[in-house]
Design an enzyme around this catalytic site. Sequence first.
Site, PDB file in Angstrom:
ATOM      1  N   ASN A  26     -10.132   0.502   0.430  1.00 45.73           N
ATOM      2  CA  ASN A  26      -8.668   0.518   0.391  1.00 45.73           C
ATOM      3  C   ASN A  26      -8.199   0.041  -0.992  1.00 45.73           C
ATOM      4  OD1 ASN A  26      -5.951  -0.039   0.639  1.00 45.73           O
ATOM      5  ND2 ASN A  26      -6.130  -1.115   2.597  1.00 45.73           N
TER       6      ASN A  26
ATOM      7  N   CYS B 269       0.819  -1.219   0.000  1.00 48.13           N
ATOM      8  CA  CYS B 269       0.000   0.000   0.000  1.00 48.13           C
ATOM      9  C   CYS B 269       0.851   1.268   0.000  1.00 48.13           C
ATOM     10  CB  CYS B 269      -0.923   0.016   1.206  1.00 48.13           C
ATOM     11  SG  CYS B 269      -2.051  -1.378   1.208  1.00 48.13           S
TER      12      CYS B 269
ATOM     13  N   HIS C 265      -3.338   7.209   3.711  1.00 51.33           N
ATOM     14  CA  HIS C 265      -3.794   5.986   3.034  1.00 51.33           C
ATOM     15  C   HIS C 265      -5.199   5.625   3.529  1.00 51.33           C
ATOM     16  CE1 HIS C 265      -4.016   2.056   1.422  1.00 51.33           C
ATOM     17  NE2 HIS C 265      -3.672   1.407   2.515  1.00 51.33           N
TER      18      HIS C 265
END
Length: 315
Positions: free
Chosen positions: A272, A108, A242
């Site tokens: 996400n 990520c 994030h």
Amino acid sequence: MKIIGTGRSHPSLVVTNDMLSQILDTSDEWITTRTGIKERRVISTENLEDLSIDAAKKALADANMDAKDLDYIICANVVNEYICPAMSCIIQGAIGATCPCFDLNGACVGFIYALEIAESFYRSGKYKNILVVCAEEPSRMVNWHDRTASVLFGDGAGAVVLTEGDNIKATKMSASCNWDRLYQKHELQYSPFNKKPNSNLPLVMHGQDVFKFATRAAIKDISHVMKETGYQPDEIKHYLIHQANLRIINNIKEYLNQPDEKFPLNIQKYGNTSSASLPILLDETNKEGRLQRGDLIVMSAFGSGFVSGACILEW
Ligand code: UT7
């Protein structure tokens, strides 16, 4: 370097929490209160390379740059249809670029890795114009019969074009190996010599451990870049975190003691999207006209590894 263009691309299919409640033992109420997610985009008929190319073209148009003027393409990606060639190479051909390219898997955190690498490439004196594309398809990784991880993720692509400038003020990357907290193994072709059992299993995630790591790591990385640059939290105009869990973002916000409006959110729409999360959020914030020249932006991401990273840049 400085960012002079942004772009994003989403799959057409919107999967709502209510749709997931039809196939999993979950509910809109649980997903919303525990994560902040209401819906996500999931690849159905399109391919991830289509989204990547679309995001790249939009970022180039926004930057008013011809693909032929690019000196490098970096694509952050965990998984896609191709083991090889690199996704960056597919993008290179489709947009008409002639420069070298490579993929990186920073989970990520791929976008911040790519920014740091682009900045180092620029400082080497060899490259000036760099395209970063973050393209992710976690819907291929999760077990859609398991409610714990499948509800969290979405697919998408985000891109930025960078050129020479003095706008990246600091970057901080961190890694601490805890691979068994969030991982996926995959089996390639049959080998007559390989005696190990088939390990082709979906994503494994120990959510609470990831949650604790993410909160701690983000605060540590952000504090690091603040200290390095001497900026105070009040001087930062936008905190782009994030989009993994609204509760993680709120913990970071509380620690920094900063108001809601400094934390743009889109987790409710996209979930996400791994490394694509930050460039998608940056593009939305940019296209909504919320970024003014000279604004200071902090970005922070965390993910499987564990790895994490933060940066401060001036818009
Ligand atoms: O980029 C990094 C990627 N990953 C992350 O960022 C994940 C970070 N972690 C998280 O976001 C949170 O830990 C989760 C959202 C994954 C889970 O939230 P939580 O508050 O830590 O819940 P939990 O794991 O403690 O589970 C609480 C309960 C459990 O039931 P029992 O044992 O209390 O009866 C779970 O089985 O919630 C249950 N549960 C669900 N219930 C409905 C877990 N997933 C679901 C679900 N729907 N989708």
